[in-house]
Design an enzyme around this catalytic site. Structure first.
Site, mmCIF file in Angstrom:
data_model
loop_
_atom_site.group_PDB
_atom_site.id
_atom_site.type_symbol
_atom_site.label_atom_id
_atom_site.label_comp_id
_atom_site.label_asym_id
_atom_site.label_seq_id
_atom_site.Cartn_x
_atom_site.Cartn_y
_atom_site.Cartn_z
ATOM 1 N N VAL A 20 18.773 40.053 8.677
ATOM 2 C CA VAL A 20 18.701 39.897 10.024
ATOM 3 C C VAL A 20 20.017 39.768 10.931
ATOM 4 O O VAL A 20 19.955 39.750 12.174
ATOM 5 C CB VAL A 20 17.750 38.656 10.376
ATOM 6 C CG1 VAL A 20 16.367 38.974 9.868
ATOM 7 C CG2 VAL A 20 18.224 37.323 9.945
ATOM 8 N N LYS B 154 22.691 37.328 9.892
ATOM 9 C CA LYS B 154 23.320 36.071 10.010
ATOM 10 C C LYS B 154 24.876 36.295 10.166
ATOM 11 O O LYS B 154 25.473 35.364 10.537
ATOM 12 C CB LYS B 154 22.829 35.218 8.851
ATOM 13 C CG LYS B 154 21.432 35.072 8.848
ATOM 14 C CD LYS B 154 21.152 33.804 7.837
ATOM 15 C CE LYS B 154 21.534 34.231 6.271
ATOM 16 N NZ LYS B 154 20.631 35.630 5.991
ATOM 17 N N LYS C 252 30.355 29.353 3.849
ATOM 18 C CA LYS C 252 28.853 29.837 3.053
ATOM 19 C C LYS C 252 29.072 29.151 1.891
ATOM 20 O O LYS C 252 29.768 29.261 0.981
ATOM 21 C CB LYS C 252 29.140 31.334 3.055
ATOM 22 C CG LYS C 252 27.668 31.982 2.656
ATOM 23 C CD LYS C 252 27.471 33.247 2.898
ATOM 24 C CE LYS C 252 25.856 33.647 2.582
ATOM 25 N NZ LYS C 252 25.664 34.990 2.991
ATOM 26 N N GLU D 2 26.923 29.184 7.027
ATOM 27 C CA GLU D 2 26.047 30.272 7.149
ATOM 28 C C GLU D 2 25.270 30.272 5.787
ATOM 29 O O GLU D 2 25.761 30.180 4.743
ATOM 30 C CB GLU D 2 26.778 31.704 6.962
ATOM 31 C CG GLU D 2 25.698 32.705 6.943
ATOM 32 C CD GLU D 2 26.217 34.302 7.001
ATOM 33 O OE1 GLU D 2 25.586 35.182 6.458
ATOM 34 O OE2 GLU D 2 27.693 34.384 6.944
ATOM 35 N N ALA E 146 22.288 31.339 2.863
ATOM 36 C CA ALA E 146 22.107 32.618 2.132
ATOM 37 C C ALA E 146 20.520 32.743 2.228
ATOM 38 O O ALA E 146 19.668 31.998 1.855
ATOM 39 C CB ALA E 146 22.379 32.319 0.482
ATOM 40 N N GLY E 147 20.125 34.001 2.705
ATOM 41 C CA GLY E 147 18.759 34.328 2.784
ATOM 42 C C GLY E 147 18.009 33.399 4.024
ATOM 43 O O GLY E 147 18.639 32.901 4.875
#
Length: 214
Positions: A15, A17, A34, A101, A103-104
């Protein structure tokens, strides 16, 4: 963790991110972290954000887990013979702002017991929710908001990425009562110049939200 830290979560995979994170990093001249990178280790999301920003202030902190396969973290970890544990996630120390950020999506499993949203709750900082317009995105966005609110996870607002669908976006914002943090348009190629453009727009929106909470 402080109010100078934000988590970038998405309503699902793919999407935007990472692009949204780059825009926020540039807008706030923040650091980036991340916690989990699944697959793409030769050109990670950290590498992408580093490549897209222009400021020289931001620092990039190493991932807690670097997994070889582009799968859900729990599946990628099993292939690599690794167990992802919540208590192993320690946010990097910095005097700067920090963008984290995920993951998923929020309900992605980390192991047999914990979901990504459990990591969010553990970190205890506000979430910027990235939404992208597609068939079903209203449902996915509202479910993501509800999942956060049911766990008392603070939501700063929604950042829309990709083609604009005013009817969908208006409904989401009215129904949730969340502010729109900005819109990142569809770009043929996402460049440093494009990131700077959106960063300049979003920086003002963030300032207005912060002032309203002061």
């Amino acid at each position: 963790m402080t109010d100078r830290t934000l988590i970038v979560a998405g309503i699902g995979t793919e999407v935007g991110k990472t692009v949204a994170s780059a825009v926020l990093v540039e807008a706030l001249q923040a650091d980036y972290w991340k916690p989990i990178q699944s697959g793409g280790l030769d050109d990670s999301d950290t590498d992408t954000v580093r490549r897209l920003i222009s400021n020289s202030t931001s620092c990039f902190h190493p991932e807690a887990y670097r997994l070889t396969e582009p799968l859900s973290p729990h599946a990628a970890a099993e292939i690599d013979g690794v167990m992802i544990e919540l208590d192993k996630f320690i946010a990097p120390e910095t005097q700067n702002r920090l963008i984290i950020e995920l993951a998923g999506g929020l309900m992605v499993p980390l192991n047999n017991h914990d979901l990504t949203i459990d990591l969010v709750r553990q970190l205890g900082v506000p979430v910027v929710l990235v939404s992208r317009n597609y068939l079903g995105s209203i449902n996915h966005t509202l479910l993501s908001v509800e999942a956060c609110r049911s766990r008392n996870i603070p939501l700063l607002g929604i950042l829309f990425n990709g083609p604009t669908v005013p009817m969908s976006e208006t409904f989401i914002l009215n129904y949730t009562g969340l502010p729109c943090l900005g819109r990142i348009g569809q770009e043929e190629h996402m460049t440093k110049e494009a990131i700077r453009k959106y960063a300049n727009l979003i920086r003002q929106d963030l300032k207005e939200i912060e002032l309203s909470k002061a």
